[in-house]
Scaffold this active site. Sequence first.
Site, mmCIF file in Angstrom:
data_model
loop_
_atom_site.group_PDB
_atom_site.id
_atom_site.type_symbol
_atom_site.label_atom_id
_atom_site.label_comp_id
_atom_site.label_asym_id
_atom_site.label_seq_id
_atom_site.Cartn_x
_atom_site.Cartn_y
_atom_site.Cartn_z
ATOM 1 N N LYS A 29 -7.573 -2.298 4.167
ATOM 2 C CA LYS A 29 -6.271 -1.671 4.391
ATOM 3 C C LYS A 29 -5.733 -2.081 5.751
ATOM 4 C CE LYS A 29 -8.914 2.610 4.586
ATOM 5 N NZ LYS A 29 -9.239 3.835 3.897
ATOM 6 N N LYS B 228 0.852 -1.182 0.000
ATOM 7 C CA LYS B 228 0.000 0.000 0.000
ATOM 8 C C LYS B 228 0.887 1.232 0.000
ATOM 9 C CE LYS B 228 -3.844 2.267 2.191
ATOM 10 N NZ LYS B 228 -3.210 3.576 2.018
HETATM 11 P P1 ATP Z 1 -10.001 5.972 0.995
HETATM 12 O O1 ATP Z 1 -9.386 6.245 -0.326
HETATM 13 O O2 ATP Z 1 -10.181 4.515 1.299
HETATM 14 O O3 ATP Z 1 -11.213 6.798 1.285
HETATM 15 P P2 ATP Z 1 -7.812 7.364 2.106
HETATM 16 O O4 ATP Z 1 -7.826 8.278 0.964
HETATM 17 O O5 ATP Z 1 -7.670 7.917 3.477
HETATM 18 O O6 ATP Z 1 -9.044 6.406 2.127
HETATM 19 P P3 ATP Z 1 -6.161 5.214 2.544
HETATM 20 O O7 ATP Z 1 -6.871 4.944 3.799
HETATM 21 O O8 ATP Z 1 -4.723 5.511 2.684
HETATM 22 O O9 ATP Z 1 -6.698 6.386 1.747
HETATM 23 O O10 ATP Z 1 -6.358 3.958 1.543
HETATM 24 C C1 ATP Z 1 -6.893 3.882 0.265
HETATM 25 C C2 ATP Z 1 -5.977 4.405 -0.840
HETATM 26 O O11 ATP Z 1 -4.745 3.722 -0.880
HETATM 27 C C3 ATP Z 1 -6.502 4.170 -2.240
HETATM 28 O O12 ATP Z 1 -7.494 5.086 -2.593
HETATM 29 C C4 ATP Z 1 -5.253 4.302 -3.090
HETATM 30 O O13 ATP Z 1 -5.028 5.651 -3.405
HETATM 31 C C5 ATP Z 1 -4.142 3.890 -2.168
HETATM 32 N N1 ATP Z 1 -3.444 2.656 -2.519
HETATM 33 C C6 ATP Z 1 -2.119 2.452 -2.355
HETATM 34 N N2 ATP Z 1 -1.746 1.227 -2.730
HETATM 35 C C7 ATP Z 1 -2.849 0.594 -3.175
HETATM 36 C C8 ATP Z 1 -3.109 -0.705 -3.692
HETATM 37 N N3 ATP Z 1 -2.152 -1.611 -3.814
HETATM 38 N N4 ATP Z 1 -4.381 -1.002 -4.038
HETATM 39 C C9 ATP Z 1 -5.366 -0.088 -3.908
HETATM 40 N N5 ATP Z 1 -5.174 1.155 -3.424
HETATM 41 C C10 ATP Z 1 -3.937 1.513 -3.049
#
Ligand code: ATP
Length: 601
Positions: A428, A257
């Site tokens: 996540k 991630k």
């Molecule tokens: P969300 O997008 O779930 O509302 P957020 O913007 O706070 O939450 P995170 O909680 O950090 O983000 O987690 C989701 C985000 O992680 C995704 O929208 C994407 O941008 C990112 N991401 C990074 N690596 C990956 C991956 N391998 N698969 C999917 N998403 C990923």
Amino acid sequence: MGCDGMDYSTIVDVFDKMEATSKRTELTDLIVGLLKSTPRELIDKVVYLMLGRLRPEYEGIELGVADRMALRALSVSSGLDMKSVEELYVKTGDIGEAAEEALSKRLQAVLFKDKLTVERVYSTLERIAMLKGEGSQDTKIRYICNLLNDAEPREGKYILKIITGKLRLGVADYTILDALAVAFTESKENRDILERAYNLTSDLGLVARTVALDGLDAVKAIGVELFRPIRPMLAERVSSAEEALDRMGGRCAAEYKLDGERLQIHKHGNKVRIFSRRLEDITSHYPDAIDAIMASIKVDVIVEGEAVAINQDTQEYLPFQELMHRRRKYGIEEAMREYPIALNLFDILYIDGRECIDLPYIERRNILEGLVNGSMGIVSIVPMLIVSDAKSMEDYMLKAINEGCEGLMIKDLNSPYRAGARGYAWIKLKREYRSELADTLDLVVVGAFHGRGRRAGRYGALLLASYNREDDTFYTVCKVGTGFTDEDLERFYGMLSPYIIRHKHARVNSRLEADVWFEPRIVIEVIASEITLSPLHTCAMNAIREGNGLALRFPKFTGRVREDKSAEDATSVDEILSMYRRQLKVTRQVQASEEDTGMIE
Ligand code: ATP
């Protein structure tokens, strides 16, 4: 009503009522009424106008007329001098009201007014939006005057609000979907069908037009199309590898991630467009990503990936903030050189004329791997490991964190791509911090309290809320006053002022009386020490204990404004509830193990 047009005053009547109501059910009823009285071939236009736009957001068509220009047009049309018009604006604090007052004072009554129709207003606004560059100012003013000259004062009010981007009717996309289901299908149940089409197209006007003109079957037939962004699939969170594995039925994919910016990339021949998580067109921020995609992918595709800033010498990932240098209009070439990126693809939604969102994850991953071999320039595929025990998952997470990632994204091997939905098909998993909540929260600013002392004349604290999708309402969860630098305070004052409203917003549920209320728009990131029960906040009211909601303890602004999130993307009430439950579980486990080892007296 026939096809012979629609009086603009009809929508103005409804807009007036919408602005006045503070009840969400009333808001939906008003929209249903308006949709039903709209000639069907105008439905999309009325939907866009209601949202204060002309086209779906991703097309990036901005009316964006500056206040000064709008006031100049108002001065010409009303016959009042510029100074009086400006004074009216200062007095009312609202450009729409200034217009209403100025036009009602019009010196000469215009004798032969042409009635304004929705078609005429829309097409004139369209022309204004298309005008660019030098010398376009006078033409714009002429177009605005052309409308204002024929407008009743109340009509003028909404024309100026729309052209300056200040229309605030408080309608969420989901409210419109509800209203469309009620207005054009047998029942509200059909909302899911409409929502699916919306998730695939990100275009409410298109969905509205299709259901109104061609019915539900036509809506069902709507699919993925190149250059029309798909609303992103989102992840839930859990706090341990065991729990993630459990949810996945014992076997799943674990991907790195990365902490960067999510990109949805559409490629057709040699044309490429890039959309952000919020589906804005951000093609111009990433010329390097475009070149790289063109060089490494030969077929037509829609792929998703995370752009991350890297240190070119060490190839290490850099913190998210480094990417913000890309959010600018000029100097993008320099930004590209100074802040190079890596593009890590993690999904494929369309290939060569075929949509693949309904294929299981593992098949999509295989297609992606067939498409990009290893690492091609800055493009590569996100590292992934199939795991079936918690230990391997944890080891892989440590490896990812060591390489500069935030943690892992755990994915269900059999799940399709669920556009626009947050669910447990993606989970996540981030590093645990025992002393603080494991994750940050993204909350919506719904109100503010005046500052004192050093913060006099600024906001001293902001009232933050979480979002509840079921009833499309924002519930308060904390007041935050720490973590702000002096520049932040300055910035917030400016950033929030366009969203000030007179009373608590119809979609906000709060027990606290803020000094200032805002339309829910701005999302900021906060961290907190824990979640506690509180009678003051309405988030998850009564869910754990009668008369109590959930609140954040010691909330602190992290410095990050989530420009990439809309208010409806904020951390949800359900997420906070499950964070609270997880926290209880962890506390109990820790207490039990401390009791075992005799640490508690
Ligand atoms: P969300 O997008 O779930 O509302 P957020 O913007 O706070 O939450 P995170 O909680 O950090 O983000 O987690 C989701 C985000 O992680 C995704 O929208 C994407 O941008 C990112 N991401 C990074 N690596 C990956 C991956 N391998 N698969 C999917 N998403 C990923």
